[in-house]
Design a protein around this motif. Structure first.
Motif, PDB file in Angstrom:
ATOM      1  N   UNK A 200       3.213   3.313   1.976  1.00 35.49           N
ATOM      2  CA  UNK A 200       2.127   4.238   2.312  1.00 35.49           C
ATOM      3  C   UNK A 200       0.732   3.636   2.214  1.00 35.49           C
ATOM      4  N   UNK A 201       0.605   2.506   1.528  1.00 36.82           N
ATOM      5  CA  UNK A 201      -0.721   1.877   1.421  1.00 36.82           C
ATOM      6  C   UNK A 201      -1.148   1.214   2.731  1.00 36.82           C
ATOM      7  N   UNK A 202      -0.196   0.964   3.628  1.00 38.75           N
ATOM      8  CA  UNK A 202      -0.558   0.390   4.920  1.00 38.75           C
ATOM      9  C   UNK A 202      -1.369   1.426   5.713  1.00 38.75           C
ATOM     10  N   UNK A 203      -2.448   0.984   6.351  1.00 44.00           N
ATOM     11  CA  UNK A 203      -3.297   1.930   7.086  1.00 44.00           C
ATOM     12  C   UNK A 203      -2.668   2.394   8.397  1.00 44.00           C
ATOM     13  N   UNK A 204      -3.091   3.585   8.842  1.00 38.87           N
ATOM     14  CA  UNK A 204      -2.609   4.095  10.123  1.00 38.87           C
ATOM     15  C   UNK A 204      -3.083   3.226  11.272  1.00 38.87           C
ATOM     16  N   UNK A 205      -4.251   2.645  11.115  1.00 36.02           N
ATOM     17  CA  UNK A 205      -4.797   1.752  12.135  1.00 36.02           C
ATOM     18  C   UNK A 205      -4.930   0.355  11.546  1.00 36.02           C
TER      19      UNK A 205
ATOM     20  N   UNK B 255       9.966  -2.054  -3.976  1.00 36.48           N
ATOM     21  CA  UNK B 255      10.219  -1.143  -2.870  1.00 36.48           C
ATOM     22  C   UNK B 255      10.055   0.287  -3.335  1.00 36.48           C
ATOM     23  N   UNK B 256       9.679   1.154  -2.425  1.00 32.66           N
ATOM     24  CA  UNK B 256       9.510   2.564  -2.745  1.00 32.66           C
ATOM     25  C   UNK B 256      10.809   3.142  -3.295  1.00 32.66           C
ATOM     26  N   UNK B 257      10.677   4.001  -4.291  1.00 34.05           N
ATOM     27  CA  UNK B 257      11.850   4.680  -4.851  1.00 34.05           C
ATOM     28  C   UNK B 257      12.574   5.468  -3.761  1.00 34.05           C
ATOM     29  N   UNK B 258      11.833   5.889  -2.727  1.00 37.34           N
ATOM     30  CA  UNK B 258      12.413   6.676  -1.635  1.00 37.34           C
ATOM     31  C   UNK B 258      13.086   5.815  -0.563  1.00 37.34           C
ATOM     32  N   UNK B 259      12.924   4.504  -0.649  1.00 42.77           N
ATOM     33  CA  UNK B 259      13.471   3.617   0.385  1.00 42.77           C
ATOM     34  C   UNK B 259      14.947   3.341   0.089  1.00 42.77           C
ATOM     35  N   UNK B 260      15.774   4.315   0.431  1.00 41.55           N
ATOM     36  CA  UNK B 260      17.200   4.254   0.125  1.00 41.55           C
ATOM     37  C   UNK B 260      17.872   3.075   0.825  1.00 41.55           C
ATOM     38  N   UNK B 261      17.451   2.769   2.049  1.00 44.84           N
ATOM     39  CA  UNK B 261      18.045   1.664   2.794  1.00 44.84           C
ATOM     40  C   UNK B 261      17.835   0.329   2.108  1.00 44.84           C
ATOM     41  N   UNK B 262      16.605   0.043   1.703  1.00 46.85           N
ATOM     42  CA  UNK B 262      16.312  -1.228   1.036  1.00 46.85           C
ATOM     43  C   UNK B 262      16.972  -1.291  -0.331  1.00 46.85           C
ATOM     44  N   UNK B 263      16.944  -0.195  -1.055  1.00 42.45           N
ATOM     45  CA  UNK B 263      17.591  -0.173  -2.370  1.00 42.45           C
ATOM     46  C   UNK B 263      19.087  -0.414  -2.237  1.00 42.45           C
TER      47      UNK B 263
ATOM     48  N   UNK C 103       8.320   1.587 -11.594  1.00 45.55           N
ATOM     49  CA  UNK C 103       6.898   1.763 -11.888  1.00 45.55           C
ATOM     50  C   UNK C 103       6.518   3.160 -11.399  1.00 45.55           C
ATOM     51  N   UNK C 104       6.314   4.069 -12.323  1.00 43.91           N
ATOM     52  CA  UNK C 104       6.066   5.462 -11.951  1.00 43.91           C
ATOM     53  C   UNK C 104       4.712   5.615 -11.266  1.00 43.91           C
ATOM     54  N   UNK C 105       4.745   6.303 -10.125  1.00 45.25           N
ATOM     55  CA  UNK C 105       3.542   6.635  -9.361  1.00 45.25           C
ATOM     56  C   UNK C 105       2.616   5.429  -9.223  1.00 45.25           C
ATOM     57  N   UNK C 106       3.170   4.343  -8.707  1.00 43.00           N
ATOM     58  CA  UNK C 106       2.422   3.080  -8.626  1.00 43.00           C
ATOM     59  C   UNK C 106       1.665   2.886  -7.323  1.00 43.00           C
ATOM     60  N   UNK C 107       2.170   3.460  -6.221  1.00 44.42           N
ATOM     61  CA  UNK C 107       1.520   3.284  -4.923  1.00 44.42           C
ATOM     62  C   UNK C 107       0.927   4.624  -4.467  1.00 44.42           C
ATOM     63  N   UNK C 108      -0.364   4.653  -4.157  1.00 43.47           N
ATOM     64  CA  UNK C 108      -0.926   5.895  -3.622  1.00 43.47           C
ATOM     65  C   UNK C 108      -0.380   6.180  -2.222  1.00 43.47           C
ATOM     66  N   UNK C 109      -0.179   7.464  -1.940  1.00 41.57           N
ATOM     67  CA  UNK C 109       0.222   7.874  -0.592  1.00 41.57           C
ATOM     68  C   UNK C 109      -0.452   9.193  -0.259  1.00 41.57           C
TER      69      UNK C 109
ATOM     70  N   UNK D 164      -0.055  11.922  -2.844  1.00 41.76           N
ATOM     71  CA  UNK D 164      -0.373  11.601  -4.235  1.00 41.76           C
ATOM     72  C   UNK D 164      -0.008  10.174  -4.547  1.00 41.76           C
ATOM     73  N   UNK D 165       1.198   9.995  -5.125  1.00 41.42           N
ATOM     74  CA  UNK D 165       1.667   8.660  -5.487  1.00 41.42           C
ATOM     75  C   UNK D 165       3.162   8.535  -5.270  1.00 41.42           C
ATOM     76  N   UNK D 166       3.605   7.305  -5.032  1.00 41.05           N
ATOM     77  CA  UNK D 166       5.012   6.975  -4.873  1.00 41.05           C
ATOM     78  C   UNK D 166       5.424   6.032  -6.001  1.00 41.05           C
ATOM     79  N   UNK D 167       6.570   6.298  -6.583  1.00 39.45           N
ATOM     80  CA  UNK D 167       7.093   5.393  -7.604  1.00 39.45           C
ATOM     81  C   UNK D 167       7.749   4.193  -6.928  1.00 39.45           C
ATOM     82  N   UNK D 168       7.713   3.054  -7.612  1.00 31.84           N
ATOM     83  CA  UNK D 168       8.162   1.784  -7.030  1.00 31.84           C
ATOM     84  C   UNK D 168       9.286   1.195  -7.880  1.00 31.84           C
ATOM     85  N   UNK D 169      10.379   0.839  -7.217  1.00 29.20           N
ATOM     86  CA  UNK D 169      11.501   0.176  -7.888  1.00 29.20           C
ATOM     87  C   UNK D 169      11.284  -1.334  -7.850  1.00 29.20           C
ATOM     88  N   UNK D 170      11.479  -1.980  -8.987  1.00 28.98           N
ATOM     89  CA  UNK D 170      11.355  -3.433  -9.088  1.00 28.98           C
ATOM     90  C   UNK D 170      12.751  -4.012  -9.305  1.00 28.98           C
ATOM     91  N   UNK D 171      13.160  -4.866  -8.372  1.00 25.78           N
ATOM     92  CA  UNK D 171      14.445  -5.555  -8.454  1.00 25.78           C
ATOM     93  C   UNK D 171      14.190  -7.048  -8.628  1.00 25.78           C
TER      94      UNK D 171
END
Length: 197
Positions: free
Chosen positions: A39-44, A132-140, A154-160, A163-170
């Motif tokens: 989500x940190x990637x810009x729309x443009x 990777x995003x906690x929601x990225x089931x494919x990558x996980x 990492x709880x609520x590590x990336x703004x979206x 609000x925020x997205x939690x990040x899984x560290x592998x």
């Protein structure tokens, strides 16, 4: 500096970024498919933004970027890199962006095999990490299949936008690459090659 990496299947090649690829990178980084889990990637993201990113990474000795191309058509299909390369600690991060139409077709496995092989066997890394995003089931799921270990969240590590997205560290350690991960990825690549052929 490494300019290109061959892959086990031969279907793709990883190459150093060039100016000719800036437009394709701009489209990839701003595409809704890419942004849904980053989500940190810009729309443009303009061609000028892609050029600035390429030049910044070219000057960064802790970053080895690659663009992914089909060998049969020479088509740009994605990007990957070895990032935050720390030769003293022998650790780095990696990840991958693929165009939507190339997802779930074996290209990520082939790419990540080449990147991990380079990181462990050429760069001498002890540890390679993925975020990777906690929601990225494919990558996980891919990381679980490969034999990576979930180190934590990492709880609520990336703004979206919500609000925020939690990040899984592998992570994958060098002994895990040699004893488990390399073989799993090669078997998967070779099986797909047989199905394609």
């Amino acid at each position: 500096m490494t300019r290109s990496l061959s892959t086990r299947s031969g279907r793709i090649e990883l190459r150093a970024p060039t100016e000719q690829d800036d437009a394709a990178v701009a489209a990839l980084r701003s595409h809704p498919y890419t942004r849904r889990h980053i989500p940190a990637f810009p729309e443009t993201f303009t061609v000028e933004d892609a050029k600035a990113l390429r030049l910044k990474r070219d000057a960064d000795l802790s970053h080895i970027p690659f663009y992914i191309f089909r060998t049969d058509t020479n088509e740009f299909i994605g990007a990957t890199s070895i990032a935050y390369l720390d030769r003293d600690e022998r650790a780095c991060d990696t990840g991958i962006l693929l165009r939507e139409e190339y997802a779930r077709a074996g290209y990520a496995t082939d790419t990540m095999h080449a990147v991990l092989k380079h990181a462990f066997e050429e760069e001498g890394m002890h540890r390679v990490s993925y975020h990777t995003s906690e929601k990225n089931v494919g990558m996980r799921g891919w990381l679980d299949m490969a034999g990576a270990t979930l180190d934590g969240i990492l709880r609520e590590a990336w703004p979206d936008k919500d609000g925020y997205t939690s990040v899984c560290v592998y992570s994958i350690l060098e002994q895990e690459w040699a004893s488990v991960v390399k073989q799993r990825l090669e078997e998967r690549i070779d099986k797909r090659g047989c199905l394609d052929g």
